[in-house]
Design an enzyme around this catalytic site. Structure first.
Site, PDB file in Angstrom:
ATOM      1  N   HIS A 233       0.813  -1.210   0.000  1.00 51.42           N
ATOM      2  CA  HIS A 233       0.000   0.000   0.000  1.00 51.42           C
ATOM      3  C   HIS A 233       0.848   1.263   0.000  1.00 51.42           C
ATOM      4  CE1 HIS A 233      -3.428  -2.502   2.029  1.00 51.42           C
ATOM      5  NE2 HIS A 233      -3.241  -2.819   0.757  1.00 51.42           N
ATOM      6  N   GLU A 263      -3.462  -6.594  -9.295  1.00 53.48           N
ATOM      7  CA  GLU A 263      -2.096  -6.317  -8.840  1.00 53.48           C
ATOM      8  C   GLU A 263      -1.151  -7.276  -9.565  1.00 53.48           C
ATOM      9  OE1 GLU A 263      -2.303  -6.653  -4.577  1.00 53.48           O
ATOM     10  OE2 GLU A 263      -4.033  -5.301  -4.480  1.00 53.48           O
ATOM     11  N   GLU A 359      -3.566 -13.439  -3.394  1.00 47.63           N
ATOM     12  CA  GLU A 359      -2.554 -12.407  -3.596  1.00 47.63           C
ATOM     13  C   GLU A 359      -1.314 -12.651  -2.738  1.00 47.63           C
ATOM     14  OE1 GLU A 359      -3.686  -8.504  -2.024  1.00 47.63           O
ATOM     15  OE2 GLU A 359      -5.646  -9.333  -1.525  1.00 47.63           O
TER      16      GLU A 359
END
Length: 407
Positions: A233, A263, A359
């Site tokens: 982030h 992503e 992820e």
């Protein structure tokens, strides 16, 4: 007109706005909450979080230091909004709306008292109400018992309806639009922020043409390079991309309060042998993770098996967060369905209708061979017999080494 009548009003300005969700869909959500209220002998619920107000009414507020609410009782659903928003909350809300002015300190609580007369048990979100707000509620409703509603509504939100799944599919498609815009804009000599701007603009335009009416807010992109890839982030910077840099593409279209994400790990022009080795391992973990998401699988067991893959390569020490999470009404500043996190301490069993990410990420510190953050991210809808991957953008070294140079 007495001043008191100015502070809590009903402002109807225009007709209801178009929504991607049918009236029946919204009624179903509210009906399920009322069934829980009846079972727990709760007179009414006061929802104060972005995610639950949006989920149950369709209205996503702009906080800016003011309080908002959705009051749900046995027969009515009413949003409470600040006068600065005009009639927009009423147009967006599935149900009624009342407006309070903020030029008197207690107007918000006056509005709540109008909507909540003669109650004994009030459901509130324990995970959202601050100590100060709790004290204010006690002062406004003396003798009322406050009970937690946050966990019940969280579990309700984890199972996505067919209409929610359709919206999430659209979000996944628009993620891919942003991803392609990132790749098109990325090259040696280009700063991170210019690439992020290109992706965000592409996604915003695609959202705008995909719906008859939509509020365009909160769509964003994080595009990180070099050492900036160490955090999932980390904000966009003005760092200039260089040949050989590891890159991290992160696209997040926001549609009616619903978050989706793409992503990907990329490299600018070339990747060293050490980088390629680590990248391939992370892709192996990602592929196995995609296979493990299915109905009946437990979140903690998925995490434990993927831990073993990293451990076999002595990379578990570089893992930085959970392997995935639930999707729905959430963003980088609101929401989270904590009961469906792919972590070792979450024993939730995946069920049809859940929507989750895979992820995996590792972060190799600066100064070591192959330094940087590696992360791939796909979205899957859990069905009766398996899971459908709704992310189409490719991943891995064969696809994502960008070979252009603008210098």
């Amino acid at each position: 007109m007495p001043d008191d009548l100015l502070h809590v009003v009903q402002w109807k300005n225009g007709e209801k706005s178009w929504s991607p969700f049918s009236n029946q869909e919204m009624d179903n959500r509210q009906t399920k909450v009322r069934a829980h209220m009846a079972a727990q002998d709760i007179d009414a619920c006061l929802f104060t979080s972005y995610h639950n107000i949006c989920y149950l009414s369709g209205f996503l507020h702009c906080y800016f230091g003011r309080k908002y609410a959705l009051v749900l009782d046995g027969g009515q659903a009413t949003t409470v909004s600040a006068a600065i928003d005009g009639g927009q909350p009423g147009r967006r809300s599935h149900g009624g709306n009342i407006t309070y002015t903020d030029w008197r300190k207690d107007s918000y609580f006056s509005a709540l008292r109008q909507l909540l007369p003669n109650i004994e048990r009030l459901g509130i979100e324990f995970d959202h109400v601050s100590l100060e707000f709790h004290r204010q509620l006690q002062d406004a409703f003396p003798g009322v018992e406050f009970v937690d509603i946050s966990q019940a509504i969280m579990w309700q939100r984890t199972i996505k309806s067919a209409e929610e799944q359709e919206l999430i599919r659209t979000g996944a498609r628009i993620c891919d639009v942003g991803g392609h815009a990132c790749v098109e804009a990325a090259a040696a000599g280009v700063p991170e922020h210019e690439i992020a701007l290109a992706a965000t603009a592409a996604m915003t335009r695609e959202i705008a043409v995909s719906f008859p009416f939509v509020e365009l807010m909160d769509t964003w992109t994080w595009f990180q390079s070099g050492i900036n890839t160490d955090g999932a982030h980390n904000p966009v910077t003005n760092r200039i991309i260089q040949a050989g840099d590891i890159l991290s593409l992160n696209c997040f279209p926001m549609i009616f309060g619903y978050y989706t994400a793409l992503e990907r790990t990329l490299f600018c022009e070339r990747a060293s042998p050490e980088h390629l080795h680590l990248w391939e391992i992370n892709c192996q973990v990602h592929r196995r993770g995609l296979e493990l998401i299915r109905p009946g699988a437990k979140c903690n067991e998925i995490a434990e098996e993927l831990n073993d893959l990293y451990r076999n390569h002595d990379l578990l020490k570089y893992r930085s967060f959970g392997y995935g999470h639930s999707f729905g009404v959430l963003s980088h500043y609101y929401g989270r369905e904590a009961g469906v996190e792919l972590r070792e301490d979450v024993e939730t069993e995946l069920r049809p209708g859940m929507v989750v990410s895979m992820e995996p990420m590792i972060m190799v510190p600066e100064g070591q061979p192959g330094a940087g953050g590696y992360r791939e991210h796909d979205i899957l809808i859990v069905g009766k017999d398996g899971a459908e991957n709704i992310t189409a953008f490719p991943f891995g070294p064969e696809h994502n080494i960008i070979a252009r140079d603008t210098l």
